[in-house]
Design a protein around this motif. Structure first.
Motif, PDB file in Angstrom:
ATOM      1  N   LEU A 231     -14.240   3.130 -13.436  1.00 13.24           N
ATOM      2  CA  LEU A 231     -12.824   2.950 -13.126  1.00 13.24           C
ATOM      3  C   LEU A 231     -12.185   1.944 -14.078  1.00 13.24           C
ATOM      4  O   LEU A 231     -11.033   2.118 -14.492  1.00 13.24           O
TER       5      LEU A 231
ATOM      6  N   HIS B  42      -8.869   2.585 -16.252  1.00 14.27           N
ATOM      7  CA  HIS B  42      -7.731   1.661 -16.202  1.00 14.27           C
ATOM      8  C   HIS B  42      -7.358   1.190 -17.608  1.00 14.27           C
ATOM      9  O   HIS B  42      -6.164   1.076 -17.943  1.00 14.27           O
ATOM     10  N   SER B  43      -8.350   0.889 -18.415  1.00 12.96           N
ATOM     11  CA  SER B  43      -8.080   0.415 -19.772  1.00 12.96           C
ATOM     12  C   SER B  43      -7.312   1.468 -20.569  1.00 12.96           C
ATOM     13  O   SER B  43      -6.371   1.150 -21.309  1.00 12.96           O
TER      14      SER B  43
ATOM     15  N   TYR C 259      -5.342   3.841 -19.327  1.00 12.58           N
ATOM     16  CA  TYR C 259      -3.984   4.019 -18.814  1.00 12.58           C
ATOM     17  C   TYR C 259      -3.091   2.818 -19.123  1.00 12.58           C
ATOM     18  O   TYR C 259      -1.871   2.966 -19.260  1.00 12.58           O
ATOM     19  N   ARG C 260      -3.671   1.630 -19.244  1.00  7.98           N
ATOM     20  CA  ARG C 260      -2.860   0.482 -19.681  1.00  7.98           C
ATOM     21  C   ARG C 260      -2.382   0.688 -21.118  1.00  7.98           C
ATOM     22  O   ARG C 260      -1.272   0.276 -21.476  1.00  7.98           O
TER      23      ARG C 260
ATOM     24  N   LEU D  79      -3.460   3.219 -12.108  1.00 11.27           N
ATOM     25  CA  LEU D  79      -3.747   1.782 -12.249  1.00 11.27           C
ATOM     26  C   LEU D  79      -3.803   1.076 -10.896  1.00 11.27           C
ATOM     27  O   LEU D  79      -4.402  -0.001 -10.782  1.00 11.27           O
TER      28      LEU D  79
ATOM     29  N   GLN E 104     -10.650  -1.518  -7.368  1.00 10.93           N
ATOM     30  CA  GLN E 104     -12.105  -1.611  -7.477  1.00 10.93           C
ATOM     31  C   GLN E 104     -12.690  -1.708  -6.073  1.00 10.93           C
ATOM     32  O   GLN E 104     -12.061  -2.222  -5.155  1.00 10.93           O
TER      33      GLN E 104
END
Length: 332
Positions: free
Chosen positions: A86, A90-91, A93-94, A111, A115
């Motif tokens: 995950l 997230h990285s 999508y940032r 995002l 967790q």
């Protein structure tokens, strides 16, 4: 202006963000690549599309959530692995969020996926007799047995991570005494040299000429001369652990993995009285706080602390509730 596709976004993420801006380590790039590959294959199967034909809408929060459930239920990944996957998503999508303003809601929803909290178990490691049984398991009359024995001994003594072992080359190993060591680049691009014992040096001096003629070749190769994969190392550790259990049954109660051998190296240092800050340097930890997990696992340290505590002047007794309702509740 045409909106960027998933393909172009991923190419930018790996080349621009990870490669040039963050200068991420090869291990980080590999971990993120594996996560994105699994996600694309899962989403492609779900939508009946080729991975290159997926859109951002195909990778929305519902799909990512279903993918995380797939990791839990189908691949039987641990919570730590799920959280690492995950984090990679997230990285991405940032990075993608400012590039896809018309799909900002999709990126924001992904995002927002949290967790998962999980219990942290006491680390599992091998005792001295269990370690001896594991090292004796490979058949050293064969090429594979000599390789596996050298790999297991090096891992148990140095505590290298799995990725560091598979990436180790012949020229990374110095067997000249004094100063024998293995040189690695671990997490956070931190370089370190880990000293070798005389026993490990003797084994490696015998093994490395068999590993191959090229100094840049892998220290523990396959028969074809290529680096071993992480899965291959995990399988050989499990195989030899099963053999070792025949001679040392206590191993049966433990799930022995390459990381178990790393814990074993740390606990051997701990039991020898080595300070945790030194163990952190030995293992390549970013902070000595990470090494405190071995204090929790070391019962001898706790027993020595308990021996210093004065005993209280008390007698044994048992609480007996004076009410029927309380007595009922106490029995639940």
């Amino acid at each position: 202006m045409t909106a960027p596709t998933v393909t172009s976004l991923l190419q930018g993420f790996f080349t621009q963000r990870l490669g040039r801006q963050l200068q991420a380590s090869p291990q980080t790039v590999s971990a993120y690549r594996d996560t994105i590959k699994l996600l694309l294959l899962f989403a492609g199967q779900k939508t009946n599309k080729a991975p290159s034909g997926l859109t951002i809408d195909d990778l929305d929060a519902l799909t990512v959530g279903a993918f995380l459930d797939h990791l839990d239920n189908e691949r039987h990944n641990s919570t730590a692995t799920r959280n690492a996957r995950l984090a990679a998503i997230h990285s991405f999508y940032r990075y993608a969020l400012p590039l896809i303003p018309d799909r900002a809601h999709t990126a924001s929803q992904v995002l927002a996926i949290p967790q998962r909290r999980h219990d942290r178990a006491i680390v599992s490691y091998l005792t001295g007799p269990e370690t001896d049984a594991l090292l004796a398991a490979p058949d050293r009359t064969t090429w594979h047995g000599r390789r596996d024995h050298a790999l297991l001994l090096t891992t148990v003594q140095t505590g290298l991570r799995l990725s560091e072992m598979t990436g180790l080359t012949i020229q990374d190993v110095t067997t000249a005494m004094p100063g024998a060591a293995v040189h690695t680049t671990g997490k956070g691009r931190r370089e370190r040299a880990t000293p070798l014992t005389r026993q490990t040096v003797d084994v490696l001096r015998t093994w490395l000429p068999e590993a191959g003629p090229s100094p840049s070749g892998p220290a523990f190769p396959t028969r074809r001369g290529t680096p071993m994969s992480a899965d291959a190392v995990q399988r050989l550790v499990a195989l030899h652990a099963a053999t070792a259990a025949l001679a040392c049954p206590s191993i049966t109660s433990k799930h022995v993995t390459p990381h178990t051998l790393r814990h074993t190296a740390a606990m051997a240092l701990m039991n020898a009285g080595v300070d945790t800050s030194v163990i952190a340097l030995w293992l390549g930890h970013k902070s000595a706080v990470t090494t405190h997990i071995y204090l929790h696992a070391d019962m001898s340290t706790k027993e020595r602390a308990l021996a210093r505590v004065p005993t209280t002047n008390t007698t044994p007794g048992r609480y007996r509730p004076g009410d029927n309702l309380i007595a009922f509740l106490e029995q639940l």
